[in-house]
Design a protein around this motif. Structure first.
Motif, PDB file in Angstrom:
ATOM      1  N   CYS A  32      57.868  14.280   9.265  1.00  0.00           N
ATOM      2  CA  CYS A  32      59.058  15.052   9.675  1.00  0.00           C
ATOM      3  C   CYS A  32      59.033  15.293  11.178  1.00  0.00           C
ATOM      4  N   GLN A  33      60.214  15.430  11.734  1.00  0.00           N
ATOM      5  CA  GLN A  33      60.320  15.966  13.097  1.00  0.00           C
ATOM      6  C   GLN A  33      60.451  17.473  12.957  1.00  0.00           C
ATOM      7  N   VAL A  34      59.797  18.207  13.827  1.00  0.00           N
ATOM      8  CA  VAL A  34      59.811  19.663  13.696  1.00  0.00           C
ATOM      9  C   VAL A  34      60.279  20.295  14.994  1.00  0.00           C
ATOM     10  N   ASP A  35      61.239  21.205  14.884  1.00  0.00           N
ATOM     11  CA  ASP A  35      61.643  22.012  16.034  1.00  0.00           C
ATOM     12  C   ASP A  35      61.127  23.430  15.807  1.00  0.00           C
ATOM     13  N   LEU A  36      60.100  23.815  16.558  1.00  0.00           N
ATOM     14  CA  LEU A  36      59.534  25.162  16.439  1.00  0.00           C
ATOM     15  C   LEU A  36      60.450  26.123  17.199  1.00  0.00           C
ATOM     16  N   LEU A  37      61.163  26.919  16.448  1.00  0.00           N
ATOM     17  CA  LEU A  37      62.203  27.775  17.032  1.00  0.00           C
ATOM     18  C   LEU A  37      61.654  29.179  17.274  1.00  0.00           C
ATOM     19  N   GLU A  38      61.080  29.392  18.430  1.00  0.00           N
ATOM     20  CA  GLU A  38      60.528  30.721  18.730  1.00  0.00           C
ATOM     21  C   GLU A  38      61.653  31.695  19.049  1.00  0.00           C
ATOM     22  N   LEU A  39      61.583  32.878  18.466  1.00  0.00           N
ATOM     23  CA  LEU A  39      62.652  33.862  18.651  1.00  0.00           C
ATOM     24  C   LEU A  39      62.383  34.735  19.876  1.00  0.00           C
ATOM     25  N   ASN A  40      62.081  34.078  20.988  1.00  0.00           N
ATOM     26  CA  ASN A  40      61.871  34.850  22.215  1.00  0.00           C
ATOM     27  C   ASN A  40      63.239  35.137  22.832  1.00  0.00           C
ATOM     28  N   LEU A  41      63.948  36.035  22.143  1.00  0.00           N
ATOM     29  CA  LEU A  41      65.337  36.297  22.481  1.00  0.00           C
ATOM     30  C   LEU A  41      65.438  37.229  23.681  1.00  0.00           C
ATOM     31  N   GLY A  42      66.251  36.853  24.625  1.00  0.00           N
ATOM     32  CA  GLY A  42      66.436  37.658  25.827  1.00  0.00           C
ATOM     33  C   GLY A  42      67.557  38.665  25.631  1.00  0.00           C
ATOM     34  N   PRO A  43      67.907  39.378  26.719  1.00  0.00           N
ATOM     35  CA  PRO A  43      68.946  40.411  26.624  1.00  0.00           C
ATOM     36  C   PRO A  43      70.307  39.857  26.197  1.00  0.00           C
ATOM     37  N   GLU A  44      70.478  38.534  26.357  1.00  0.00           N
ATOM     38  CA  GLU A  44      71.751  37.926  25.932  1.00  0.00           C
ATOM     39  C   GLU A  44      72.035  38.218  24.461  1.00  0.00           C
TER      40      GLU A  44
END
Ligand SMILES: Cc1cc2nc3c(=O)[nH]c(=O)nc-3n(C[C@H](O)[C@H](O)[C@H](O)COP(=O)(O)O)c2cc1C
Length: 181
Positions: A32-44
């Motif tokens: 599989c291809q994997v996109d590690l989606l880190e939730l380092n969410l900014g003020p946006e």
């Protein structure tokens, strides 16, 4: 097959992120291809206008999720449920495409003895409400702070095997639902 692998917290030093990296390697080994989606969410993401007119950083993270064929969530237990940052991300997803017909698998991780069962089930409730295809085999890991080596590797063979079995089963589940992936 492109998978979104989502560690459900932005806590610095989070074990969920370490576990997600290990799980990502399991899926990569299965082709599989994997996109590690880190939730380092900014003020946006906290902008009251983000729901209607999201800033580019929000749109970019959402688009990465939407581009995936399926999603695997590593869900830490925070106060008997899943972290608020994960809900905030879900609330940024478009109402129908976000989860609809998207296969999803779940891994729970907690410091305590309840192994994130409540957190995963709370989150499954949201994913199910939004019409996700829920993979029934979940993996729950308790006593999180005893389970990882200093380099961040999960060391308990039982859980390592359960995660690999879940990954193999989930890939088959996604292919059954989406034969072209
Ligand atoms: C705000 C917060 C609340 C937490 N609440 C719980 C809890 O209710 N039950 C529990 O077993 N562990 C709880 N923990 C510990 C986490 O489950 C533990 O840190 C685990 O390793 C997964 O989270 P992590 O990815 O942040 O490391 C909490 C941690 C934080 C930061």
């Amino acid at each position: 097959m492109l998978l979104a692998l989502v560690p459900g917290t932005n806590r610095a030093g989070s074990l969920s992120l370490k576990l997600a990296r290990q799980v990502a390697a399991d899926y990569a080994a299965l082709g599989c291809q994997v996109d590690l989606l880190e939730l380092n969410l900014g003020p946006e993401f906290l902008d009251p206008m983000a729901y209607k007119a999201p800033k580019p950083a929000v749109t970019a993270l959402v688009q990465r999720f939407l581009a995936c064929d399926a999603a695997v969530f590593v869900i830490p237990e925070y106060n008997g449920s899943y972290p608020g940052i994960l809900k905030l991300f879900v609330d940024m997803l478009p109402e129908r495409e976000g989860f609809a017909q998207r296969p999803c698998a779940f891994i729970g991780l907690s410091a305590g003895q309840f192994s994130s069962l409540r957190s995963v089930e709370h989150f499954q409730g949201v994913a199910g409400y939004r019409n996700a295809y829920i993979f029934p085999t979940r993996v729950f890991i308790g006593d999180s702070f005893k389970r990882f080596a200093a380099d961040g590797t999960l060391i308990e063979p039982l859980f390592v095997e359960r995660l690999k079995a879940q990954a193999a089963g989930f890939v088959a589940f996604v292919r059954a639902l989406k034969p072209t992936t």
